[in-house]
Design an enzyme around this catalytic site. Structure first.
Site, mmCIF file in Angstrom:
data_model
loop_
_atom_site.group_PDB
_atom_site.id
_atom_site.type_symbol
_atom_site.label_atom_id
_atom_site.label_comp_id
_atom_site.label_asym_id
_atom_site.label_seq_id
_atom_site.Cartn_x
_atom_site.Cartn_y
_atom_site.Cartn_z
ATOM 1 N N ASP A 263 40.313 45.842 34.073
ATOM 2 C CA ASP A 263 39.113 44.824 35.180
ATOM 3 C C ASP A 263 38.202 45.651 34.281
ATOM 4 O O ASP A 263 37.620 46.887 33.903
ATOM 5 C CB ASP A 263 39.509 45.320 36.950
ATOM 6 C CG ASP A 263 38.792 44.018 37.193
ATOM 7 O OD1 ASP A 263 39.300 43.578 38.127
ATOM 8 O OD2 ASP A 263 38.007 43.111 36.437
HETATM 9 C C1 GLC Z 1 35.665 41.159 38.089
HETATM 10 C C2 GLC Z 1 36.828 40.656 38.112
HETATM 11 C C3 GLC Z 1 38.214 40.376 37.553
HETATM 12 C C4 GLC Z 1 37.491 38.921 36.592
HETATM 13 C C5 GLC Z 1 36.593 39.993 35.640
HETATM 14 C C6 GLC Z 1 36.006 40.206 34.250
HETATM 15 O O1 GLC Z 1 34.787 42.515 37.811
HETATM 16 O O2 GLC Z 1 37.679 42.070 39.679
HETATM 17 O O3 GLC Z 1 38.961 39.827 38.325
HETATM 18 O O4 GLC Z 1 38.331 39.238 35.814
HETATM 19 O O5 GLC Z 1 36.005 41.247 36.653
HETATM 20 O O6 GLC Z 1 35.015 38.815 35.078
#
Ligand code: GLC
Length: 733
Positions: A263
């Site tokens: 993430d």
């Molecule tokens: C965020 C979220 C995730 C998202 C990623 C990219 O922190 O937790 O769900 O897809 O970053 O934006």
């Protein structure tokens, strides 16, 4: 490209090219304005990394994507194209109902259609991967990200996960109109302690496997191109580099050979978790857990070379990760055409075109849930004098958290605009009654949002609302959460509607008994007080770009709401996490006894339960029929029931089949959903609904974590919702 050509390409790549492939760059780097989440992305990525980087996120303009790609393959030593990824959670330029609402349709075909529509817009825009579907089992309404999920039930989550992946990926990623899905957040992010954002998760391996992992597996089995790790720890071990989760289970047990991505900055979450602040140490955990791409903060770029030099990891581990990424690029056809289907002209025609808006409109009634409708207050009659009051009367932001492109919000219609267009002048009594938030709202401590700061204006608005409510036969109150109060970092301890809106509700209920509440929400709310005084409650969630017209047409009966809850609504936030099918745990077998589970100040059950929802007609269920009293391995059980539409309108009924394994070697839920079917039944007609079951439907993880079924009594429930107590039994043998 054929696989042997990929292998040859891999063999020719330098180590720095390979490490570049495992890194990702934020769109800001290309001076694109965006709503990036996570760690600040204005990183000083050296040109060497920019030339070798394997992917970028948050670039969403077709011409810019083409420009970046052209530059990239020119500078790349082996001209390897980049992947472009974006959060397309419920639509790109056309926003569809939030995923939790989509799940309430109980219709995987609808979820597939909406995902395919989002993919079509994204593909023409030049996006290759969406960070969706989010399939985290969600049972705690305090957690703001429940809006991204399909709710509290493992089986329904798995069905919707598969449908979303099939929608995004179509018949193959080589085809136009498709994008790769990236299922997330692996794993069990929805079980954060007390619904607190980024908190730890502490569940047993048995519960993890029984309830939380199946939806990710359903997405992987549907060939999702990618899977994203989660921020949380499980038992103190960060999921984002959890070798048992990512290597033992995902890779070795499930045989998943797609790409794993962290993430945003989740290796930095490992630093927050107190694991390490060293790039190489964090990178070592992650690469040993077979994490392929590190999202946007360059720790792999800084950490991996040292690990190779210190011989702490092998180049083969890097090669395995790079090869999975090259295979995904190959599935997308990027080696044949690095620009894939990016086409600004085509995107202009497709995005927010009639096809998309019609799909968005049709989804509204299928995802909305009619929670109550006493005296059949709904649908409205145009000859009645109806007042429309509430902050959502004039709001054009019915998009909710993780919206599509907010730049189109101003083009969307408000409920007021739709009413004025559709109904004769003068017959409409309308006023906002209050702002969305009052200055006292606790969430404003963390969120800078517009709110009512003028006490006199506050009073005047409510007084005006009371005046028109007095003059009306019925009052429609359009109330709910702030549109930005859902998604990441929106955990709340109070899940009522904002205080200022409660004041409005209480003032109006004093002068008119015929109250219909249209509720806008990201999560189950505590609407116990509202439910006591409102005769009708229509939950529209955040219905998206066509929400206003969808709502007005439901209110006037052009369409009927047919959604059903996939998350329980509590009497009180104190019940959270709450969900149907709790494990049986009374201290007495006589449930009328005092020694039973629950609270002394609140019912055990929720106010509105999983599967609950009304429509504009009624249905009667006949007896449950089983075609046998026993079921053995290799056999099929047929459970059937006849259902009659006893109302005046044709309509949809969502028939649900649950089971209970009465006695087993571990405690089993009092109910588990195993089948559902949304059927159309004409007024006065009877339809027979059949479900087929095999022993596989009753398998579970026993105390030794073996996946088994055990002979014994099974109760089969078929009914309108999870509260049904009608069942028949058979013996599993
Ligand atoms: C965020 C979220 C995730 C998202 C990623 C990219 O922190 O937790 O769900 O897809 O970053 O934006």
């Amino acid at each position: 490209m054929r696989e042997n050509e990929l292998i040859k390409l891999l063999g020719e790549m330098s180590l720095s090219e390979k490490i570049g492939e495992l890194n990702q760059i934020p769109g800001e780097y290309y001076k694109e304005t965006l709503n990036t989440t996570g760690e600040n992305a204005t990183l000083d990525f050296p040109q060497e990394l920019v030339n070798a980087v394997g992917s970028a996120i948050n670039v969403s303009d077709p011409d810019l994507i083409i420009k970046i790609q052209k530059e990239h393959i020119k500078n790349h030593p082996h001209h390897i194209p980049m992947l472009f990824m974006l959060d397309i959670i419920h639509g790109l330029d056309t926003t569809f109902p939030i995923p939790l609402a989509q799940a309430c349709s109980f219709d995987p075909e609808l979820v597939k259609e909406l995902s395919a529509a989002a993919a079509k817009e994204a593909c023409a825009t030049g996006i290759h991967v969406t960070f969706s579907p989010m399939v985290d089992l969600s049972r705690d309404a305090r957690w703001g990200r429940v809006m991204e999920s399909s709710g509290e039930d493992t089986y329904l989550n798995s069905v919707m996960a598969k449908a979303a992946v099939e929608g995004y990926q179509g018949d193959g990623l080589e085809n136009e109109g498709t994008i790769s899905s990236c299922v997330k957040h692996f794993a069990a992010y929805g079980a954060v302690e007390a619904g607190r954002e980024y908190a730890g998760v502490d569940i047993s391996e048995r519960f993890l496997r029984e309830y939380y992992l199946p939806s990710y597996k359903a997405a992987c089995d549907a060939k999702s191109g990618m899977i994203m790790t989660s921020f949380n720890t499980i038992g103190g071990v960060p999921s984002t580099a959890n070798k048992h989760l990512l290597k033992d289970i995902l890779r070795d047990e499930w045989g998943y050979d797609g790409v794993t991505i962290t993430d945003y900055g989740s290796l930095t979450n490992m630093q927050s978790h107190g694991i390490s602040d060293k790039d190489d140490v964090l990178s070592e955990y992650a690469i040993n857990a077979t994490v392929d791409i590190e999202m946007c903060i360059g720790r792999y770029y800084k950490g991996l070379p040292k690990l190779i030099k210190d011989k702490k990891i092998t180049e083969k581990q890097i090669d395995d990760a790079v090869f999975r990424i090259l295979k995904l690029k190959n599935r997308l056809g990027l080696f044949e055409n690095p620009y894939r289907f990016a086409d600004a002209q085509k995107a202009k025609q497709i995005c927010r075109g009639k096809e998309m808006m019609d799909i968005a409109y049709n989804a509204v009634s299928q995802t909305s849930v009619l929670l109550k409708n006493d005296d059949n207050l709904l649908p409205l009659n145009k000859n009645e004098k109806t007042a429309f009051i509430g902050p959502f009367l004039e709001s054009k932001d019915l998009l909710g958290g993780w919206p599509g492109n907010l730049k189109y919000r101003s083009e969307d219609k408000s409920v007021r605009e739709v009413l004025e267009k559709n109904l004769p002048d003068g017959s409409l009594l309308m006023t906002v009654g209050c702002e969305m938030l009052g200055a006292e709202e606790p969430m404003l401590i963390k969120r800078k949002l517009p709110c009512e700061t003028d006490e006199k204006a506050r009073k005047d608005k409510i007084n005006k609302a009371v005046e028109i409510a007095k003059a009306a036969d019925k009052v429609v109150l359009l109330l709910g959460e702030h549109p930005r109060a859902g998604g990441e970092i929106t955990s709340k301890v109070d899940i009522k509607i904002p205080i200022i809106q409660q004041e409005l509700f209480n003032a109006v209920k004093e002068v008119n008994d015929n109250i219909i509440v249209v509720l806008f929400n990201h999560r189950p709310l505590d609407i116990t007080h509202i439910s006591k005084y409102a005769k009708s409650i229509l939950d529209v969630w955040f219905p998206g770009s066509m929400g206003a017209k969808g709502i007005v047409d439901m209110l006037f009966g052009i369409n009927a709401p047919t959604g059903r809850l996939t998350m329980s609504f509590p009497y009180s936030v104190g019940q959270e996490p709450i969900y149907y099918g709790l494990l049986p745990t009374d201290h007495s077998t006589d449930v009328s006894d005092t020694f039973v589970t629950g609270y002394i100040d609140c019912p055990l059950k929720p106010l509105y339960c999983f599967g609950e929802g009304l429509t504009y007609t009624d249905f009667m269920y006949d007896k449950i029929l089983l075609n046998s009293k026993t079921l053995a391995k290799g056999e099929k059980m047929v459970a059937s029931i006849s259902i009659t539409n006893v109302g005046k309108r044709d309509g949809y009924e969502t028939v649900q089949l649950y089971f209970r394994d009465v006695f087993a070697s571990v405690s089993r839920p009092t109910k588990q959903l195993r089948r559902f079917k949304k059927v159309f039944i004409k007024s006065g007609e009877t339809v027979k609904v059949q479900f087929e079951l095999t022993v596989d439907d009753f398998m579970f993880y026993n105390v030794d974590l073996n996946y088994v079924y055990e002979p014994g009594e099974i109760r089969v429930f078929i009914g309108h919702d999870s509260n049904t107590e009608d069942y028949e039994t058979f013996q599993l043998v």
